[in-house]
Design a protein around this motif. Structure first.
Motif, short mmCIF file in Angstrom:
data_model
loop_
_atom_site.label_atom_id
_atom_site.label_comp_id
_atom_site.label_asym_id
_atom_site.label_seq_id
_atom_site.Cartn_x
_atom_site.Cartn_y
_atom_site.Cartn_z
N GLU A 59 0.94 -1.22 -0.02
CA GLU A 59 -0.04 -0.02 0.10
C GLU A 59 0.97 1.38 -0.12
OE1 GLU A 59 0.45 -2.08 2.42
OE2 GLU A 59 1.22 -0.85 4.29
N ALA A 60 1.99 1.13 0.31
CA ALA A 60 3.13 2.22 0.51
C ALA A 60 4.34 2.03 -0.45
CB ALA A 60 3.37 2.46 2.03
N ALA A 65 12.41 6.17 2.26
CA ALA A 65 11.65 6.19 3.68
C ALA A 65 10.29 6.54 3.54
CB ALA A 65 12.84 7.18 4.45
N GLU A 77 15.50 12.72 -2.45
CA GLU A 77 15.11 13.67 -1.50
C GLU A 77 15.09 15.03 -1.63
OE1 GLU A 77 17.25 11.04 -1.84
OE2 GLU A 77 17.14 9.90 0.05
N GLY A 91 19.67 10.41 3.81
CA GLY A 91 20.08 10.18 5.27
C GLY A 91 20.14 8.84 5.60
N ALA A 93 10.15 2.67 -2.15
CA ALA A 93 9.92 4.04 -2.88
C ALA A 93 10.53 5.07 -1.71
CB ALA A 93 8.60 4.37 -3.28
N ILE A 127 7.77 9.00 3.90
CA ILE A 127 7.51 10.42 4.06
C ILE A 127 6.53 10.70 5.20
CG2 ILE A 127 6.86 12.55 2.92
CD1 ILE A 127 8.04 10.92 0.36
N LYS A 128 5.50 10.08 5.27
CA LYS A 128 4.34 10.20 6.23
C LYS A 128 4.77 10.29 7.55
CE LYS A 128 1.28 8.89 2.48
NZ LYS A 128 0.72 7.92 1.85
N PHE A 165 17.31 7.15 11.62
CA PHE A 165 17.99 6.44 10.67
C PHE A 165 19.56 5.61 11.29
CE2 PHE A 165 16.09 8.99 6.84
CZ PHE A 165 15.05 8.20 6.92
N ALA A 222 7.51 1.60 1.32
CA ALA A 222 8.15 2.83 2.01
C ALA A 222 8.72 2.36 3.36
CB ALA A 222 7.30 3.92 2.27
N GLY A 243 15.58 6.26 0.54
CA GLY A 243 15.80 5.01 1.31
C GLY A 243 15.84 3.66 0.68
N ARG A 280 6.64 -3.80 -8.70
CA ARG A 280 6.46 -2.33 -9.03
C ARG A 280 7.32 -1.53 -7.98
NH1 ARG A 280 1.13 0.69 -7.08
NH2 ARG A 280 1.88 3.10 -8.11
N SER A 338 17.70 15.62 2.01
CA SER A 338 18.82 14.92 1.42
C SER A 338 18.77 13.38 1.86
CB SER A 338 19.99 15.66 1.84
OG SER A 338 20.16 15.02 3.39
C1 HXC Z 1 5.27 7.22 2.07
C2 HXC Z 1 4.94 6.52 -0.17
C3 HXC Z 1 5.92 6.76 -0.39
C4 HXC Z 1 7.00 7.26 0.53
C5 HXC Z 1 5.08 5.96 -2.24
N1 HXC Z 1 4.06 6.02 -1.20
N2 HXC Z 1 6.19 6.53 -1.68
N3 HXC Z 1 4.41 6.81 1.30
N4 HXC Z 1 6.62 7.30 1.88
N5 HXC Z 1 8.48 7.55 0.36
C6 HXC Z 1 2.68 5.96 -1.05
C7 HXC Z 1 1.94 6.94 -1.77
O1 HXC Z 1 1.75 8.14 -0.88
C8 HXC Z 1 0.50 6.33 -2.21
O2 HXC Z 1 -0.07 6.10 -1.18
C9 HXC Z 1 1.14 4.93 -2.38
O3 HXC Z 1 2.41 4.63 -2.07
C10 HXC Z 1 1.43 4.47 -3.97
O4 HXC Z 1 2.23 5.68 -4.34
P1 HXC Z 1 1.76 6.76 -5.79
O5 HXC Z 1 2.53 7.97 -5.69
O6 HXC Z 1 0.44 6.66 -5.89
O7 HXC Z 1 2.19 5.80 -6.94
P2 HXC Z 1 2.65 6.31 -8.41
O8 HXC Z 1 1.97 7.55 -8.82
O9 HXC Z 1 2.93 5.12 -9.47
O10 HXC Z 1 4.31 6.99 -8.04
C11 HXC Z 1 5.15 6.07 -7.75
C12 HXC Z 1 6.45 7.18 -7.18
C13 HXC Z 1 5.71 8.12 -6.06
C14 HXC Z 1 7.15 7.71 -8.29
C15 HXC Z 1 7.55 6.18 -6.40
O11 HXC Z 1 5.32 7.50 -5.14
C16 HXC Z 1 7.06 8.58 -5.39
O12 HXC Z 1 7.56 9.85 -6.01
N6 HXC Z 1 7.14 8.37 -4.04
C17 HXC Z 1 8.45 9.14 -3.26
C18 HXC Z 1 9.56 8.91 -3.63
C19 HXC Z 1 10.27 9.59 -2.82
O13 HXC Z 1 10.65 10.76 -2.56
N7 HXC Z 1 11.38 8.86 -2.12
C20 HXC Z 1 12.35 9.54 -1.32
C21 HXC Z 1 11.75 9.52 0.02
S1 HXC Z 1 12.73 10.31 1.29
P3 HXC Z 1 -1.63 6.69 -1.07
O14 HXC Z 1 -1.97 6.29 0.30
O15 HXC Z 1 -1.88 8.14 -1.54
O16 HXC Z 1 -2.22 5.61 -1.93
C22 HXC Z 1 13.86 9.16 1.81
C23 HXC Z 1 14.71 10.02 2.67
C24 HXC Z 1 15.86 9.45 3.22
O17 HXC Z 1 13.72 8.08 1.35
C25 HXC Z 1 16.55 10.24 4.14
C26 HXC Z 1 16.19 11.50 4.26
C27 HXC Z 1 15.13 12.08 4.91
#
Ligand code: HXC
Length: 257
Positions: A23-24, A65, A131, A139, A63, A67-68, A84, A27, A108, A59, A137
């Motif tokens: 579902e996430a 860490a 990020e 992390g 995706a 974010i929520k 982390f 993440a 992440g 899929r 950035s």
């Molecule tokens: C929480 C996430 C998530 C994440 C996806 N989801 N990535 N929830 N944290 N990192 C959730 C979405 O909110 C959504 O939930 C569901 O997963 C499906 O995602 P969609 O966006 O609807 O899918 P799609 O349109 O196919 O896009 C896929 C995606 C996109 C391109 C991968 O989800 C995306 O850009 N995700 C974030 C990627 C990201 O920025 N990652 C880095 C995170 S920061 P709902 O409930 O809406 O259906 C990180 C930091 C590390 O990792 C250290 C520093 C802080």
């Protein structure tokens, strides 16, 4: 520990860990971290297991860490709890861990894949450190491990723009060991892991340790470290067995001693 966000399965001497928060897009939240650390510690201790594979879904490997989970955090809680830092324990796993990456390995997720010993990528894999688009950035080691893997130019571009690279670009850049068709990814990773698990266990530990030393030492120190471990392996029963088996034209029969 009963797991909710990962699935763990042993197939022969290989442990398969599947991230399971579809579902996430897998993440990485606190729960996945603690479950993964628990599973890896159990794997490392289990003498029947020789190699692990970590995978996600077709899929998404992961995706990023969650974010929520991070959205409402402030400096005091992030720094105060050293957010982390728990992931460092993952990298202390002594036995080999292969990341089998299909789909998104972002933030992440890319960092977790890079914490593994090597990455097998499905042809649909996408890697990125996006990020900066969230005004933060990497992390979990991304700025360091990505730079060591692909060099400064590409790592800098990826971190500053958030641009994703596909499997072919990742392979050209040296981020992944090999690309395989998505449909056969886990099977191929399990086969590779079984090959590793079939090697003499002490030699496996030593090989992993010496390749990792290349990241932490000068060339002279690293070469010396390698040579000392190489010498040490001549104190094992498996070295006698391995070389005798070669001479006798038969497979080695390892005791792990
Ligand atoms: C929480 C996430 C998530 C994440 C996806 N989801 N990535 N929830 N944290 N990192 C959730 C979405 O909110 C959504 O939930 C569901 O997963 C499906 O995602 P969609 O966006 O609807 O899918 P799609 O349109 O196919 O896009 C896929 C995606 C996109 C391109 C991968 O989800 C995306 O850009 N995700 C974030 C990627 C990201 O920025 N990652 C880095 C995170 S920061 P709902 O409930 O809406 O259906 C990180 C930091 C590390 O990792 C250290 C520093 C802080």
């Amino acid at each position: 520990m009963a797991y909710q966000s990962i699935l763990v399965e042993q197939r022969g001497a290989v442990t398969l860990v599947t991230l399971n928060r579809p579902e996430a897009l897998n993440a990485l939240n606190g729960q996945i971290l603690s479950e993964l650390l628990d599973a890896m510690a159990a794997f490392d201790k289990d003498t029947s297991q020789g190699c692990a594979v970590i995978t996600g879904s077709e899929r998404a490997f992961a995706a990023g860490a969650d974010i929520k989970e991070m959205q409402s955090q402030g400096f005091a809680s992030m720094y105060g709890h050293d957010f982390f830092a728990g992931w460092d324990a993952f990298t202390r796993t002594r036995k080999p861990v292969i990341a089998a990456v299909a789909g998104y390995a972002l933030g992440g997720g890319c960092e977790l894949a890079m914490m593994c010993d090597f990455i097998l990528a499905a042809d649909n894999a996408k890697f990125g450190q996006p990020e900066i688009k969230l005004a933060v950035s990497p992390g979990m080691g991304g700025s360091q491990r990505l730079t060591r893997a692909v060099g400064k130019a590409k790592a800098m571009e990826m971190c500053l723009t958030g641009r994703m690279i596909d499997a072919a670009e990742a392979e050209r850049a040296g981020l992944v060991a090999r690309i395989v068709p998505a449909a056969g990814l886990v099977e191929e990773a399990m086969k590779t892991a079984a090959t590793i698990a079939g090697m003499a266990p002490l030699a496996v530990l030593a090989n992993k340790e010496m390749v990792n030393a290349a990241y932490e030492t000068t060339l002279t120190q690293g070469v010396q470290f390698e040579r000392r471990l190489f010498h040490a392996l001549f104190g094992t029963a498996d070295q006698k067995e391995g070389m005798t088996a070669f001479v006798e034209k038969r497979p080695g029969n390892w005791t792990g001693k």
